[in-house]
Motif scaffolding. Structure first.
Motif, short mmCIF file in Angstrom:
data_model
loop_
_atom_site.label_atom_id
_atom_site.label_comp_id
_atom_site.label_asym_id
_atom_site.label_seq_id
_atom_site.Cartn_x
_atom_site.Cartn_y
_atom_site.Cartn_z
N TRP A 1 7.22 90.74 66.85
CA TRP A 1 6.34 91.27 65.80
C TRP A 1 7.06 91.16 64.45
N GLY A 2 6.29 90.92 63.41
CA GLY A 2 6.89 90.85 62.09
C GLY A 2 7.57 92.14 61.66
N TRP A 3 7.03 93.30 62.11
CA TRP A 3 7.60 94.58 61.68
C TRP A 3 9.03 94.76 62.17
N GLN A 4 9.43 94.01 63.18
CA GLN A 4 10.76 94.20 63.74
C GLN A 4 11.87 93.74 62.80
N ALA A 5 11.53 93.01 61.75
CA ALA A 5 12.52 92.70 60.72
C ALA A 5 12.78 93.90 59.83
N HIS A 6 12.01 94.97 60.02
CA HIS A 6 12.11 96.19 59.20
C HIS A 6 12.16 97.40 60.13
N ALA A 7 12.95 97.30 61.20
CA ALA A 7 12.82 98.25 62.31
C ALA A 7 13.81 99.41 62.28
N GLU A 8 14.55 99.57 61.20
CA GLU A 8 15.59 100.60 61.18
C GLU A 8 15.03 101.99 61.48
N ASN A 9 13.79 102.23 61.07
CA ASN A 9 13.20 103.55 61.26
C ASN A 9 12.08 103.53 62.30
#
Length: 426
Positions: free
Chosen positions: A253-261
């Motif tokens: 998923w694209g969101w996993q590049a921004h998954a810190e939270n």
């Protein structure tokens, strides 16, 4: 062909765009290739707008569709539907969203429309945050959260939309900053915006902007946004209509590049999962999905035939590691295109990840978008046997390259060679 074009113009709205000065009718396809009504063969680097995700005429999908159609084609969501439940179970598990529920629609537009309904009902407010240069669909509500002027035909809106910086890394007021400074500036802008408004329901964002020209922020931007949103109870909706199912290579998923939270509160999907069949949907935490206090069904969402196609297509994607193929072959293709672009003055930037690549064209020596050049390259590529797309905020001056995820190295080189000739021809 001219007869079909004349008939099209007589009954189809003027605003339904057609590619090419002489539009083509695609009659059949196999693998990564399609043929037109004149018998010309093309290497397909656009996949029906990122929708033919695995391959044309994939036997596993066509077999699943045929077998299900031979049993029952339609029932609606008023009856138990085994293929729908099975696909929902698999998507819920893959989504990363805890206690997930899945609602199926027939398109990405309808999926985003549903996500807006859920967010505004759950939060009790009709204010929405969206990204500048974004695109979320064709419906009245989806157009009202679309930040790309080329695809927003009306200023009328059922929601109040506020647009946020960050979706475009190399243009705009923060373009010259480092990645860390860029994120810091965008977060400060978001904080300031929220300080001047009433309660907001949600932020909806594409991890990679599709119609906007395959632009994206630095990794981690939406994680930083999430910290700001969570303090206020604002939901995060990740529009995965184009970025989902492994297309970006590095992540499913694209969101996993921004998954810190952690994962988003909701994600929307469509396009590639059906490999051409009409499937869209929303994944959300149960408390959000179940917040509606009125009856709702879907007549065509979750159709047994489309669900059978989705199951077969998802199985093929995972068993053949098409995400890994997108990473490997896409990485080779983007480096090849960057080498080509370095020698073509009209190419401002080659960007993207996996098999989701944008080539931005400008008038040489300037930063001025050149939509005429993009149109000329589109034509020249077709004449050379390659189908690509176009998009972007600046009058569709970005070439969009998104082949099926089963693309081979040889086919990537073939397409790059055709595109190189097309670029040099301008």
């Amino acid at each position: 062909m001219n007869d079909l074009y004349d008939r099209h113009r007589a009954v189809i709205p003027d605003w339904v765009a057609l590619y090419y000065r002489q539009p083509i009718e695609l009659t059949h396809g196999e693998g990564r290739y399609v043929w037109d009504a004149s018998g010309n063969r093309y290497l397909d680097f656009f996949g029906g707008i990122l929708t033919t995700m695995t391959a044309h005429a994939l036997p596993e999908v066509t077999k699943a569709v045929s077998e299900q159609a031979g049993r029952i084609i339609h029932s609606s969501t008023l009856y138990l539907n085994r293929p729908m439940v099975e696909l929902a179970e698999r998507i819920a598990a893959l989504s990363g969203i805890p206690d997930a529920r899945v609602f199926f629609t027939t398109s990405g537009t309808e999926a985003n429309d549903t996500a807006l309904l859920l967010a505004t009902a759950y939060r009790g407010t009709s204010q929405i945050l969206a990204m500048r240069n974004s695109y979320h669909g064709r419906s009245f509500s989806a157009v009202s959260i679309t930040g790309n002027r080329s695809w927003s035909p009306t200023g009328l809106s059922p929601v109040q939309t506020l647009y946020v910086h960050g979706g475009v890394r190399t243009r705009g007021p923060y373009a010259q900053l480092s990645d860390a400074q860029f994120i810091e500036a965008c977060v400060a802008d978001l904080e300031d915006l929220l300080g001047h408004t009433h309660d907001v329901a949600a932020l909806i964002a594409e991890p990679v902007q599709g119609v906007g020209g395959f632009t994206s922020p630095p990794d981690g931007l939406y994680a930083a946004f999430r910290e700001v949103l969570e303090r206020r109870g604002i939901l995060w909706i990740s529009d995965e209509v184009q970025t989902g199912w492994g297309r970006t290579g590095d992540h499913f998923w694209g969101w996993q590049a921004h998954a810190e939270n952690g994962p988003p509160d909701m994600l929307t999907f469509a396009k590639g999962i059906g490999n051409g069949m009409s499937i869209g949907g929303v994944v959300a935490r149960a408390e959000i999905m179940n917040c509606l206090d009125a009856n709702s069904i879907s007549t065509f969402g979750g159709s047994p035939v489309t669900m059978a196609a989705g199951l077969a297509n998802l199985t093929y994607t995972l068993e053949h590691d098409l995400q890994g193929n997108a990473r490997r072959v896409g990485g080779l293709l983007i480096e090849r295109l960057r080498a080509i672009g370095a020698a073509v003055p009209a190419v401002r930037e080659v960007r993207g990840r996996g098999l989701m690549i944008g080539v931005e064209l400008v008038r040489p020596g300037t930063d001025e978008a050149d939509p005429e050049a993009a149109a000329a390259v589109l034509e020249a590529a077709r004449e050379g046997g390659l189908l690509i797309g176009k998009g972007g905020a600046h009058n569709t001056s970005v070439l969009r390259i998104a082949p099926p995820l089963s693309l081979t190295v040889a086919e990537a080189e073939e397409g790059a060679a055709i595109l190189e000739r097309a670029l040099r021809s301008i």
